[in-house]
Design a protein around this motif. Structure first.
Motif, short mmCIF file in Angstrom:
data_model
loop_
_atom_site.label_atom_id
_atom_site.label_comp_id
_atom_site.label_asym_id
_atom_site.label_seq_id
_atom_site.Cartn_x
_atom_site.Cartn_y
_atom_site.Cartn_z
N PRO A 158 -4.42 -16.25 13.94
CA PRO A 158 -2.99 -16.15 13.64
C PRO A 158 -2.62 -16.58 12.23
CG PRO A 158 -3.32 -17.14 15.78
CD PRO A 158 -4.67 -17.05 15.13
N VAL A 159 -3.40 -17.43 11.59
CA VAL A 159 -3.04 -17.86 10.25
C VAL A 159 -3.63 -16.98 9.17
CG1 VAL A 159 -2.44 -20.31 10.34
CG2 VAL A 159 -4.79 -19.64 10.60
N LEU A 160 -4.49 -16.07 9.54
CA LEU A 160 -5.08 -15.17 8.56
C LEU A 160 -4.20 -13.95 8.39
CD1 LEU A 160 -8.82 -15.28 9.67
CD2 LEU A 160 -7.73 -16.57 7.83
N ALA A 161 -3.92 -13.58 7.15
CA ALA A 161 -3.12 -12.38 6.91
C ALA A 161 -3.96 -11.15 7.21
CB ALA A 161 -2.65 -12.36 5.45
N GLU A 162 -3.30 -10.14 7.78
CA GLU A 162 -3.97 -8.89 8.09
C GLU A 162 -3.63 -7.89 7.01
OE1 GLU A 162 -1.91 -8.11 11.66
OE2 GLU A 162 -2.49 -10.03 12.50
N GLU A 163 -4.56 -6.97 6.73
CA GLU A 163 -4.32 -5.95 5.73
C GLU A 163 -4.80 -4.63 6.28
OE1 GLU A 163 -6.24 -4.76 1.48
OE2 GLU A 163 -6.20 -6.85 2.01
N SER A 164 -4.01 -3.57 6.12
CA SER A 164 -4.40 -2.27 6.64
C SER A 164 -5.38 -1.59 5.70
CB SER A 164 -3.17 -1.38 6.82
OG SER A 164 -2.76 -0.87 5.57
N ASP A 165 -6.00 -0.53 6.21
CA ASP A 165 -6.94 0.23 5.39
C ASP A 165 -6.25 0.93 4.24
OD1 ASP A 165 -9.08 -0.52 6.97
OD2 ASP A 165 -8.86 1.21 8.32
N GLN A 166 -4.96 1.26 4.38
CA GLN A 166 -4.26 1.98 3.32
C GLN A 166 -4.00 1.11 2.10
OE1 GLN A 166 -2.82 1.83 6.48
NE2 GLN A 166 -2.95 3.92 7.24
N ARG A 167 -4.13 -0.21 2.23
CA ARG A 167 -3.87 -1.15 1.16
C ARG A 167 -2.42 -1.08 0.66
NH1 ARG A 167 -8.34 -3.76 0.44
NH2 ARG A 167 -7.87 -4.69 -1.52
N HIS A 168 -1.55 -0.60 1.56
CA HIS A 168 -0.12 -0.55 1.26
C HIS A 168 0.66 -1.41 2.24
CE1 HIS A 168 -0.49 2.74 -1.61
NE2 HIS A 168 -1.30 3.32 -0.75
N VAL A 169 0.01 -1.85 3.32
CA VAL A 169 0.67 -2.62 4.37
C VAL A 169 -0.10 -3.92 4.57
CG1 VAL A 169 1.44 -2.66 6.76
CG2 VAL A 169 1.39 -0.49 5.52
N PHE A 170 0.62 -5.03 4.50
CA PHE A 170 0.02 -6.34 4.67
C PHE A 170 0.85 -7.07 5.70
CE2 PHE A 170 -0.67 -4.69 0.51
CZ PHE A 170 -1.99 -4.97 0.22
N GLY A 171 0.27 -8.01 6.42
CA GLY A 171 1.07 -8.68 7.43
C GLY A 171 0.50 -9.98 7.90
N LEU A 172 1.32 -10.67 8.66
CA LEU A 172 0.95 -11.93 9.30
C LEU A 172 1.78 -12.02 10.57
CD1 LEU A 172 -0.53 -14.68 9.15
CD2 LEU A 172 1.46 -15.55 7.93
N GLY A 173 1.11 -12.04 11.71
CA GLY A 173 1.85 -12.02 12.97
C GLY A 173 2.68 -10.76 13.04
N GLY A 174 3.96 -10.89 13.29
CA GLY A 174 4.85 -9.73 13.37
C GLY A 174 5.49 -9.34 12.05
N LEU A 175 5.20 -10.07 10.98
CA LEU A 175 5.79 -9.75 9.68
C LEU A 175 4.94 -8.72 8.96
CD1 LEU A 175 8.24 -10.73 7.98
CD2 LEU A 175 6.60 -12.12 6.71
N GLU A 176 5.56 -7.61 8.52
CA GLU A 176 4.85 -6.57 7.78
C GLU A 176 5.44 -6.43 6.39
OE1 GLU A 176 5.07 -2.90 9.96
OE2 GLU A 176 3.36 -3.44 11.20
N ILE A 177 4.56 -6.36 5.40
CA ILE A 177 4.95 -6.14 4.01
C ILE A 177 4.41 -4.77 3.65
CG2 ILE A 177 4.85 -7.01 1.66
CD1 ILE A 177 6.08 -8.97 3.84
N LEU A 178 5.31 -3.84 3.31
CA LEU A 178 4.92 -2.48 2.97
C LEU A 178 5.12 -2.22 1.49
CD1 LEU A 178 6.09 -2.39 6.05
CD2 LEU A 178 5.87 0.04 5.71
N HIS A 179 4.19 -1.51 0.92
CA HIS A 179 4.28 -1.00 -0.45
C HIS A 179 4.66 -2.05 -1.50
CE1 HIS A 179 3.97 2.90 1.39
NE2 HIS A 179 5.04 2.67 2.11
N PRO A 180 3.95 -3.17 -1.59
CA PRO A 180 4.28 -4.09 -2.68
C PRO A 180 3.93 -3.45 -4.02
CG PRO A 180 2.29 -4.81 -1.55
CD PRO A 180 2.82 -3.64 -0.79
N TRP A 181 4.86 -3.52 -4.97
CA TRP A 181 4.63 -2.89 -6.27
C TRP A 181 5.39 -3.63 -7.37
CZ3 TRP A 181 8.41 -0.31 -9.26
CH2 TRP A 181 9.66 -0.15 -8.63
N ALA A 182 4.97 -3.36 -8.59
CA ALA A 182 5.64 -3.90 -9.78
C ALA A 182 5.54 -2.85 -10.87
CB ALA A 182 4.97 -5.20 -10.24
#
Length: 157
Positions: free
Chosen positions: A14-38
């Protein structure tokens, strides 16, 4: 011994962040971070943009971010004042269960000052998002200097 190691890994999951194969979606538990960019930069400051979705059952606060080498990023809100674009520091941003927040140009961002090198278009930037649920390691895509959105923002995950 293998069972003990497996149990320890499962407990730590549960404390490890998950990352999808697309490298555009990151998450932890139910929190999803999509398309981080700068945007690519030529100076020592940058803004982090992303979509935040809370699919969990608890409110999660976005607290800010940091770079692996320690530089802190602060949540800011952009605004027009006397015809000039500026920004104001903001406190933690809560994301309700089932809710989402967009960090986007002319809205919210996480601003970093004092970068040691410019961000180069097409590259990646390692950023650690700080949340009340824990830290999430992000691989941030560097878009063109004048980009207004992530280049993959309109496809589904």
């Amino acid at each position: 011994m293998k069972r003990l190691l497996s149990a320890l890994i499962l407990c730590a999951a549960p404390v490890l962040a998950e990352e999808s194969d697309q490298r555009h979606v990151f998450g932890l538990g139910g929190l999803e971070i999509l398309h981080p960019w700068a945007n690519a930069t030529r100076h020592d400051h940058a803004a982090l943009f992303m979509e935040v979705h809370n699919e969990g059952a608890e409110v999660v606060e976005i607290l800010g971010a940091r770079l692996p080498e320690g530089a802190e990023g602060q949540i800011v809100g952009f605004r027009m004042k006397a015809g000039e674009m500026g920004f104001d520091p903001l406190p933690a941003i809560p994301v309700a269960p089932g809710g989402h927040i967009d960090f986007a140009p002319d809205g919210l961002a996480i601003r970093f000052d004092g970068l040691t090198a410019p961000l180069v278009e097409g590259g990646h930037w390692d950023v650690i998002l700080r949340t009340s649920a824990g830290d999430i390691a992000l691989e941030v895509m560097i878009e063109p200097e004048d980009a207004r959105a992530h280049s993959h923002a309109n496809h589904a995950h």
